[in-house]
Design an enzyme around this catalytic site. Structure first.
Site, short mmCIF file in Angstrom:
data_model
loop_
_atom_site.label_atom_id
_atom_site.label_comp_id
_atom_site.label_asym_id
_atom_site.label_seq_id
_atom_site.Cartn_x
_atom_site.Cartn_y
_atom_site.Cartn_z
N TYR A 101 0.81 -1.22 0.00
CA TYR A 101 0.00 0.00 0.00
C TYR A 101 0.84 1.27 0.00
CZ TYR A 101 -4.31 -2.51 -0.01
OH TYR A 101 -5.34 -3.31 -0.43
N ARG A 147 1.67 2.22 -3.42
CA ARG A 147 0.54 2.88 -4.10
C ARG A 147 0.29 4.26 -3.52
NH1 ARG A 147 -4.12 -1.34 -3.73
NH2 ARG A 147 -5.28 0.28 -4.84
N VAL A 180 -9.69 4.06 -4.97
CA VAL A 180 -9.27 4.56 -3.65
C VAL A 180 -8.24 5.67 -3.80
CG1 VAL A 180 -9.76 2.35 -2.51
CG2 VAL A 180 -7.51 2.71 -3.54
N ASP A 181 -8.08 6.21 -5.04
CA ASP A 181 -6.99 7.16 -5.32
C ASP A 181 -7.37 8.62 -5.11
OD1 ASP A 181 -7.52 6.33 -8.84
OD2 ASP A 181 -8.54 7.85 -7.64
N HIS A 237 -15.05 1.49 -1.70
CA HIS A 237 -13.94 0.63 -1.26
C HIS A 237 -12.95 1.39 -0.38
CE1 HIS A 237 -14.59 -2.41 -4.78
NE2 HIS A 237 -15.50 -2.50 -3.85
N CYS A 239 -1.35 2.42 16.45
CA CYS A 239 -2.40 3.37 16.83
C CYS A 239 -2.00 4.08 18.14
CB CYS A 239 -3.70 2.59 17.05
SG CYS A 239 -5.03 3.63 17.67
N CYS A 242 -4.67 2.89 20.90
CA CYS A 242 -4.77 1.55 21.51
C CYS A 242 -3.56 0.67 21.21
CB CYS A 242 -6.05 0.85 21.05
SG CYS A 242 -5.94 0.25 19.35
N GLY A 282 -14.88 2.22 -16.81
CA GLY A 282 -13.57 1.69 -16.44
C GLY A 282 -13.59 0.67 -15.33
N ASN A 317 -15.62 1.61 -21.66
CA ASN A 317 -14.53 0.72 -21.26
C ASN A 317 -13.68 0.42 -22.48
OD1 ASN A 317 -13.00 -1.65 -20.40
ND2 ASN A 317 -14.35 -1.58 -18.60
C1 BV8 Z 1 -17.67 -8.70 0.46
C2 BV8 Z 1 -9.19 -3.05 -2.07
C3 BV8 Z 1 -18.62 -10.11 1.99
C4 BV8 Z 1 -8.78 -1.66 -2.10
C5 BV8 Z 1 -10.77 -4.16 -3.46
C6 BV8 Z 1 -17.28 -15.25 -5.92
C7 BV8 Z 1 -18.21 -14.66 -6.76
C8 BV8 Z 1 -18.65 -13.35 -6.52
C9 BV8 Z 1 -18.15 -12.62 -5.44
C10 BV8 Z 1 -17.22 -13.21 -4.64
C11 BV8 Z 1 -16.77 -14.52 -4.86
N1 BV8 Z 1 -15.85 -14.80 -3.92
C12 BV8 Z 1 -15.73 -13.73 -3.10
C13 BV8 Z 1 -16.56 -12.77 -3.51
C14 BV8 Z 1 -16.75 -11.43 -2.91
C15 BV8 Z 1 -15.63 -10.49 -3.31
C16 BV8 Z 1 -15.52 -10.41 -4.81
O1 BV8 Z 1 -16.32 -9.74 -5.45
N2 BV8 Z 1 -14.51 -11.10 -5.39
C17 BV8 Z 1 -14.37 -11.07 -6.83
C18 BV8 Z 1 -12.91 -10.84 -7.19
C19 BV8 Z 1 -14.89 -12.38 -7.41
N3 BV8 Z 1 -16.02 -9.21 -2.79
C20 BV8 Z 1 -15.64 -8.87 -1.54
O2 BV8 Z 1 -14.93 -9.55 -0.83
C21 BV8 Z 1 -16.22 -7.56 -1.03
N4 BV8 Z 1 -16.72 -7.80 0.28
O3 BV8 Z 1 -18.24 -9.28 -0.43
O4 BV8 Z 1 -17.90 -8.92 1.76
C22 BV8 Z 1 -19.17 -10.00 3.32
C23 BV8 Z 1 -20.54 -9.90 3.46
C24 BV8 Z 1 -21.05 -9.86 4.72
C25 BV8 Z 1 -20.18 -9.89 5.81
C26 BV8 Z 1 -18.79 -9.96 5.65
C27 BV8 Z 1 -18.27 -10.01 4.38
C28 BV8 Z 1 -15.13 -6.51 -0.92
C29 BV8 Z 1 -14.79 -6.05 -2.31
C30 BV8 Z 1 -13.72 -4.94 -2.24
C31 BV8 Z 1 -12.38 -5.56 -2.33
N5 BV8 Z 1 -11.38 -4.52 -2.39
N6 BV8 Z 1 -9.71 -3.41 -3.40
C32 BV8 Z 1 -7.57 -1.57 -2.95
O5 BV8 Z 1 -6.55 -2.19 -2.62
O6 BV8 Z 1 -7.70 -0.89 -3.96
S1 BV8 Z 1 -11.32 -4.69 -4.96
C33 BV8 Z 1 -10.45 -4.04 -6.24
O7 BV8 Z 1 -11.23 -4.41 -7.40
C34 BV8 Z 1 -10.42 -2.52 -6.29
O8 BV8 Z 1 -11.09 -1.90 -5.23
C35 BV8 Z 1 -11.13 -2.20 -7.60
O9 BV8 Z 1 -11.78 -1.01 -7.50
C36 BV8 Z 1 -12.07 -3.33 -7.67
C37 BV8 Z 1 -12.75 -3.51 -8.99
O10 BV8 Z 1 -11.74 -3.59 -9.98
P1 BV8 Z 1 -11.86 -2.53 -11.19
O11 BV8 Z 1 -11.92 -1.17 -10.60
O12 BV8 Z 1 -12.97 -2.92 -12.09
O13 BV8 Z 1 -10.47 -2.68 -11.89
P2 BV8 Z 1 -10.02 -3.84 -12.88
O14 BV8 Z 1 -8.54 -3.76 -12.99
O15 BV8 Z 1 -10.69 -5.12 -12.50
O16 BV8 Z 1 -10.65 -3.41 -14.28
C38 BV8 Z 1 -10.19 -2.24 -14.91
C39 BV8 Z 1 -11.15 -2.01 -16.06
O17 BV8 Z 1 -10.82 -0.78 -16.68
C40 BV8 Z 1 -11.06 -3.09 -17.13
O18 BV8 Z 1 -12.37 -3.43 -17.54
C41 BV8 Z 1 -10.31 -2.39 -18.28
O19 BV8 Z 1 -10.74 -2.84 -19.55
C42 BV8 Z 1 -10.75 -0.96 -18.08
N7 BV8 Z 1 -9.81 0.05 -18.57
C43 BV8 Z 1 -8.45 0.04 -18.52
N8 BV8 Z 1 -7.98 1.20 -19.02
C44 BV8 Z 1 -9.06 1.96 -19.36
C45 BV8 Z 1 -10.23 1.23 -19.09
N9 BV8 Z 1 -11.46 1.71 -19.32
C46 BV8 Z 1 -11.56 2.94 -19.86
N10 BV8 Z 1 -10.48 3.71 -20.16
C47 BV8 Z 1 -9.23 3.25 -19.93
N11 BV8 Z 1 -8.18 4.03 -20.25
#
Ligand code: BV8
Length: 256
Positions: A76, A79, A114-115, A130, A159, A162, A199, A225
């Site tokens: 982190y 980043r 988160v940026d 997020h 912290c 704590c 995006g 996208n």
């Molecule tokens: C929760 C941390 C439960 C911060 C992030 C199986 C199936 C479905 C869901 C799940 C599963 N197993 C587990 C889950 C749940 C899980 C999940 O969804 N997993 C996925 C991977 C399958 N979700 C969670 O765990 C969430 N919490 O469900 O809690 C719960 C419920 C009750 C009680 C307790 C718990 C938490 C989700 C948040 C996780 N944190 N990041 C950090 O470090 O940044 S996720 C991470 O992915 C980022 O936050 C990011 O924002 C997020 C999404 O990714 P994108 O933003 O879409 O980025 P990516 O690279 O994927 O895509 C980029 C896109 O941009 C592409 O499409 C590309 O083509 C496009 N692009 C590129 N350049 C351009 C462009 N478009 C336009 N112009 C350009 N120039």
């Protein structure tokens, strides 16, 4: 590398989208890492993305933090350090312009990023579902310490209240999203007439679910996208190309 934007299709799609926006009273937007790609911020799942070379489990889960907090802080801090150099790109500014056009009460920007670049571009009331790289908090759920900090923290910060480890105030996998923020995001998705999805690969839940919700509640859904995504099959308009190019063209179209 910029993908060529097929101008004919784009012209048609821009006209259709401008039509939807002109009819819309309320607009909501969901952005992902792609909207910041042209600012030089790495995405997650593109080649060379953040998750490449990193085991998500090790750096973006509570278990990973428990197992090796210094590895997580290294990931982190790298980043967070980058935040000093990156700037909003024309895509961020175009979305801020749209908010000015519709007014704060009728335009809600929901981001998975988160940026903090939407805020830097002038967008108000951004819903960070997020969390934020610019904030840190105590890892002890019983402690309410949280602070805006975007400098790199050395070693393993503790912290002052704590003495438990501090952590980035972002949402890790397996963690719930900030409740008040996500309630506001759901409301915006339900109430909007037009929903822009920019995006995001639409693979992370429950963020991606907002797209289905907006559609279910009758919004016109527009995707911007570089590539087709999991959401492409359910949107009304899909514009393929860089958001930093397409979004300013959309604002121009609206103003013409
Ligand atoms: C929760 C941390 C439960 C911060 C992030 C199986 C199936 C479905 C869901 C799940 C599963 N197993 C587990 C889950 C749940 C899980 C999940 O969804 N997993 C996925 C991977 C399958 N979700 C969670 O765990 C969430 N919490 O469900 O809690 C719960 C419920 C009750 C009680 C307790 C718990 C938490 C989700 C948040 C996780 N944190 N990041 C950090 O470090 O940044 S996720 C991470 O992915 C980022 O936050 C990011 O924002 C997020 C999404 O990714 P994108 O933003 O879409 O980025 P990516 O690279 O994927 O895509 C980029 C896109 O941009 C592409 O499409 C590309 O083509 C496009 N692009 C590129 N350049 C351009 C462009 N478009 C336009 N112009 C350009 N120039």
């Amino acid at each position: 590398m910029h993908h060529p934007v097929d101008s004919d299709d784009l012209e048609v799609a821009l006209a259709k989208t401008a039509g939807y926006l002109r009819e819309a009273k309320r607009v909501a937007v969901l952005t992902g890492a792609g909207v910041s790609a042209e600012s030089g911020v790495k995405t997650f799942r593109d080649e060379g993305g953040l998750w490449e070379g990193h085991d998500v489990e090790a750096v973006a889960t509570p278990q990973g933090f428990k197992r090796d907090p210094s590895l997580v802080w290294k990931f982190y801090n790298a980043r967070r350090n980058q935040l000093a150099e990156v700037k909003p790109n024309p895509g961020h500014f175009a979305l801020a312009e749209l908010q000015r056009r519709f007014g704060h009460d009728n335009f809600t920007l929901i981001t998975q990023n988160v940026d903090g670049l939407h805020q830097k571009a002038g967008t108000a009331n951004v819903l960070e579902v997020h969390g934020s790289l610019r904030r840190i908090r105590c890892s002890n759920v019983a402690c309410d310490y949280e602070e805006d900090r975007d400098d790199a923290l050395e070693g393993l910060p503790e912290c002052e209240k704590c003495a438990r480890y501090l952590r980035p105030a972002v949402v890790w996998f397996g963690e719930v999203l900030p409740e008040d923020v996500f309630i506001a995001a759901k409301m915006a998705a339900k109430e909007c007439d037009a929903f822009l999805v920019v995006g995001t690969s639409a693979v992370v839940w429950p963020g991606a679910w907002l797209i289905l919700l907006a559609r279910e509640f009758g919004a016109n859904v527009i995707e911007v996208n570089l590539n087709p995504t999991d959401a492409s099959s359910i949107v009304d308009v899909a514009m393929q190309g860089p958001s930093g190019v397409i979004l300013p063209k959309l604002v121009e179209k609206l103003n013409s």
